[in-house]
Design a protein around this motif. Sequence first.
Motif, PDB file in Angstrom:
ATOM      1  N   GLN A 159       0.839  -1.204   0.000  1.00  0.00           N
ATOM      2  CA  GLN A 159       0.000   0.000   0.000  1.00  0.00           C
ATOM      3  C   GLN A 159       0.876   1.257   0.000  1.00  0.00           C
ATOM      4  O   GLN A 159       0.730   2.141  -0.852  1.00  0.00           O
ATOM      5  N   GLY A 160       1.785   1.327   0.986  1.00  0.00           N
ATOM      6  CA  GLY A 160       2.641   2.517   1.109  1.00  0.00           C
ATOM      7  C   GLY A 160       3.524   2.694  -0.121  1.00  0.00           C
ATOM      8  O   GLY A 160       3.752   3.824  -0.575  1.00  0.00           O
ATOM      9  N   ASN A 189      13.685  -0.489   9.304  1.00  0.00           N
ATOM     10  CA  ASN A 189      15.076  -0.825   8.981  1.00  0.00           C
ATOM     11  C   ASN A 189      15.564   0.018   7.811  1.00  0.00           C
ATOM     12  O   ASN A 189      15.322  -0.313   6.652  1.00  0.00           O
ATOM     13  N   ALA A 214      11.259   4.600  11.853  1.00  0.00           N
ATOM     14  CA  ALA A 214      10.144   4.770  12.804  1.00  0.00           C
ATOM     15  C   ALA A 214       9.519   3.407  13.035  1.00  0.00           C
ATOM     16  O   ALA A 214       9.570   2.536  12.174  1.00  0.00           O
ATOM     17  N   ASP A 226      -0.126  -3.367   9.844  1.00  0.00           N
ATOM     18  CA  ASP A 226       0.017  -4.693   9.217  1.00  0.00           C
ATOM     19  C   ASP A 226      -0.309  -5.789  10.239  1.00  0.00           C
ATOM     20  O   ASP A 226       0.525  -6.149  11.049  1.00  0.00           O
ATOM     21  N   PHE A 227      -1.528  -6.310  10.154  1.00  0.00           N
ATOM     22  CA  PHE A 227      -1.966  -7.350  11.092  1.00  0.00           C
ATOM     23  C   PHE A 227      -1.205  -8.648  10.891  1.00  0.00           C
ATOM     24  O   PHE A 227      -0.665  -9.236  11.812  1.00  0.00           O
ATOM     25  N   LEU A 269     -10.525  -0.776   7.663  1.00  0.00           N
ATOM     26  CA  LEU A 269     -11.447  -1.723   7.007  1.00  0.00           C
ATOM     27  C   LEU A 269     -12.784  -1.693   7.746  1.00  0.00           C
ATOM     28  O   LEU A 269     -12.916  -1.029   8.792  1.00  0.00           O
ATOM     29  N   GLY A 276      -9.697  -2.382  -1.067  1.00  0.00           N
ATOM     30  CA  GLY A 276     -10.551  -3.473  -1.526  1.00  0.00           C
ATOM     31  C   GLY A 276      -9.835  -4.814  -1.445  1.00  0.00           C
ATOM     32  O   GLY A 276      -8.767  -4.949  -0.842  1.00  0.00           O
TER      33      GLY A 276
HETATM   34  N1  LIG Z   1      -5.118  -9.083   1.352  1.00  0.00           N
HETATM   35  C1  LIG Z   1      -6.158  -8.263   1.225  1.00  0.00           C
HETATM   36  O1  LIG Z   1      -7.069  -8.530   0.399  1.00  0.00           O
HETATM   37  C2  LIG Z   1      -6.244  -6.997   2.057  1.00  0.00           C
HETATM   38  C3  LIG Z   1      -7.283  -6.097   1.768  1.00  0.00           C
HETATM   39  C4  LIG Z   1      -7.373  -4.909   2.500  1.00  0.00           C
HETATM   40  C5  LIG Z   1      -6.449  -4.649   3.510  1.00  0.00           C
HETATM   41  N2  LIG Z   1      -5.451  -5.552   3.805  1.00  0.00           N
HETATM   42  C6  LIG Z   1      -4.556  -5.200   4.929  1.00  0.00           C
HETATM   43  O2  LIG Z   1      -3.328  -4.717   4.417  1.00  0.00           O
HETATM   44  C7  LIG Z   1      -2.426  -4.634   5.521  1.00  0.00           C
HETATM   45  C8  LIG Z   1      -1.014  -4.845   5.011  1.00  0.00           C
HETATM   46  O3  LIG Z   1      -0.675  -3.803   4.120  1.00  0.00           O
HETATM   47  P1  LIG Z   1       0.365  -4.070   2.948  1.00  0.00           P
HETATM   48  O4  LIG Z   1      -0.236  -5.064   2.003  1.00  0.00           O
HETATM   49  O5  LIG Z   1       0.830  -2.774   2.422  1.00  0.00           O
HETATM   50  O6  LIG Z   1       1.530  -4.826   3.773  1.00  0.00           O
HETATM   51  P2  LIG Z   1       3.015  -5.239   3.346  1.00  0.00           P
HETATM   52  O7  LIG Z   1       3.213  -5.130   1.875  1.00  0.00           O
HETATM   53  O8  LIG Z   1       3.292  -6.537   4.002  1.00  0.00           O
HETATM   54  O9  LIG Z   1       3.894  -4.114   4.041  1.00  0.00           O
HETATM   55  C9  LIG Z   1       3.856  -3.904   5.426  1.00  0.00           C
HETATM   56  C10 LIG Z   1       4.511  -2.559   5.690  1.00  0.00           C
HETATM   57  O10 LIG Z   1       4.292  -2.216   7.066  1.00  0.00           O
HETATM   58  C11 LIG Z   1       5.516  -1.800   7.616  1.00  0.00           C
HETATM   59  N3  LIG Z   1       5.502  -2.150   9.037  1.00  0.00           N
HETATM   60  C12 LIG Z   1       5.108  -3.325   9.585  1.00  0.00           C
HETATM   61  N4  LIG Z   1       5.228  -3.273  10.928  1.00  0.00           N
HETATM   62  C13 LIG Z   1       5.705  -2.042  11.225  1.00  0.00           C
HETATM   63  C14 LIG Z   1       6.034  -1.389  12.438  1.00  0.00           C
HETATM   64  N5  LIG Z   1       5.915  -2.004  13.646  1.00  0.00           N
HETATM   65  N6  LIG Z   1       6.495  -0.125  12.382  1.00  0.00           N
HETATM   66  C15 LIG Z   1       6.640   0.503  11.174  1.00  0.00           C
HETATM   67  N7  LIG Z   1       6.331  -0.054  10.006  1.00  0.00           N
HETATM   68  C16 LIG Z   1       5.879  -1.317  10.023  1.00  0.00           C
HETATM   69  C17 LIG Z   1       6.614  -2.546   6.848  1.00  0.00           C
HETATM   70  O11 LIG Z   1       7.778  -1.760   6.882  1.00  0.00           O
HETATM   71  P3  LIG Z   1       9.257  -2.295   7.299  1.00  0.00           P
HETATM   72  O12 LIG Z   1       9.227  -3.797   7.300  1.00  0.00           O
HETATM   73  O13 LIG Z   1      10.155  -1.725   6.234  1.00  0.00           O
HETATM   74  O14 LIG Z   1       9.494  -1.699   8.634  1.00  0.00           O
HETATM   75  C18 LIG Z   1       6.013  -2.588   5.442  1.00  0.00           C
HETATM   76  O15 LIG Z   1       6.353  -1.423   4.733  1.00  0.00           O
HETATM   77  C19 LIG Z   1      -2.858  -5.719   6.512  1.00  0.00           C
HETATM   78  O16 LIG Z   1      -3.122  -5.170   7.776  1.00  0.00           O
HETATM   79  C20 LIG Z   1      -4.130  -6.316   5.861  1.00  0.00           C
HETATM   80  O17 LIG Z   1      -5.099  -6.605   6.827  1.00  0.00           O
HETATM   81  C21 LIG Z   1      -5.316  -6.700   3.066  1.00  0.00           C
END
Ligand SMILES: NC(=O)c1ccc[n+]([C@@H]2O[C@H](COP(=O)([O-])OP(=O)(O)OC[C@H]3O[C@@H](n4cnc5c(N)ncnc54)[C@H](OP(=O)(O)O)[C@@H]3O)[C@@H](O)[C@H]2O)c1
Length: 330
Positions: free
Chosen positions: A15-16, A37, A56, A79-80, A132, A176
């Motif tokens: 997302q980000g 990191n 952060a 990020d759950f 959500l 979505g």
């Molecule tokens: N699958 C689906 O259909 C769906 C739909 C809607 C929403 N979602 C939601 O999307 C979310 C995940 O988003 P995404 O897909 O963008 O995840 P992702 O690609 O796995 O990326 C997770 C990001 O969160 C950062 N992060 C994690 N823990 C952190 C912490 N303690 N402090 C700072 N940064 C942190 C990580 O950064 P670093 O590792 O670099 O620190 C990374 O940039 C979940 O919560 C999920 O429920 C999923």
Amino acid sequence: MSPKLIVVVGATGTQGGSVVDTFLKDPEWKVRGLTRNTSSASAEKLRTRGVEVVSANLGDPSSLVAAFAGADAIFSVTDFWGAFLDPANSSKPAPGQALVEWVYEYELQQGKNVLDAASQIPDLQRLVFSSLAHVSKWSRGKYTHVYHYDSKAMAVEYGRAAHPELWKKTSIIQLGYYLTNFLRMPQLVQITKDKEGVYNLASRLNPKTKLPMIATDEDTGLFVKALVDTEPGKNLITYREWMSLEEFIKVWSKVLGVKAKNVPFPDDFAWEGTPIELKRAIIEILAFCDEFGYQARDDPSVNHPKDLGIELKLGTVEEWIKKQDWSRFL
Ligand SMILES: NC(=O)c1ccc[n+]([C@@H]2O[C@H](COP(=O)([O-])OP(=O)(O)OC[C@H]3O[C@@H](n4cnc5c(N)ncnc54)[C@H](OP(=O)(O)O)[C@@H]3O)[C@@H](O)[C@H]2O)c1
């Protein structure tokens, strides 16, 4: 005029990362990306593209206040599943507490930390907070195990009550259904080939239930930019197409030149390796989508992309299917 600053939580993620891509293309903006990191390969890649990479942690409020300093806009995501699947967290629940309950509290606290920190940035113009549907609320208590939705929704409830001034500058984005789930989540949709050479796409979902399908890496940034450019107070469900599984299968079979049909989810599906709480969350969220709509259709605050009054240059689901490598299913 000097460019405005957007601070992006989760800049190394899906997302980000999409938000980074969109704002880097706009000379009116500069981008600060947050990560735990700053020396990872992903962080280095962001730096070479012109992103100011800052350390952060969502669990550390003071790091967020420092990282948000000077922001005109903030995008935040929590990020759950990363926390749920991290072996370092498996011993953290209190006696009698399930891991999924612990992660619920953990993610909710991270959301609160973002909101508390953002409320301390006086010149902030817009917070876009990724959340959500409130599943337990909108299912009227029927589905109470979809922790990864409720944790995000409860953070929104907190923000609205605790930070009324911040709320005047905030919009919610609901991502979505990730199209990548078709490639990576056999627990949601399983793709196999039967004896007649027909591809069977199996899901617990009613094949006629419409889902908000999104190419997260390409589309999130466009929606976030629109939420930054329009009035706050939105609760936007995001998608490139509002499509049922039945409709998806038609497009998929046309693009790949194969026969395909929907079939019921196999009773003997090998759930091994899927934690029981994840299985329960999947079963409940699909039932929720069938009965109440992915975005909670009874929630009167929900906006759809057409309500923004901005033309978004989104691709189609068909275009997304064409770009993917389906060879391991074929
Ligand atoms: N699958 C689906 O259909 C769906 C739909 C809607 C929403 N979602 C939601 O999307 C979310 C995940 O988003 P995404 O897909 O963008 O995840 P992702 O690609 O796995 O990326 C997770 C990001 O969160 C950062 N992060 C994690 N823990 C952190 C912490 N303690 N402090 C700072 N940064 C942190 C990580 O950064 P670093 O590792 O670099 O620190 C990374 O940039 C979940 O919560 C999920 O429920 C999923």
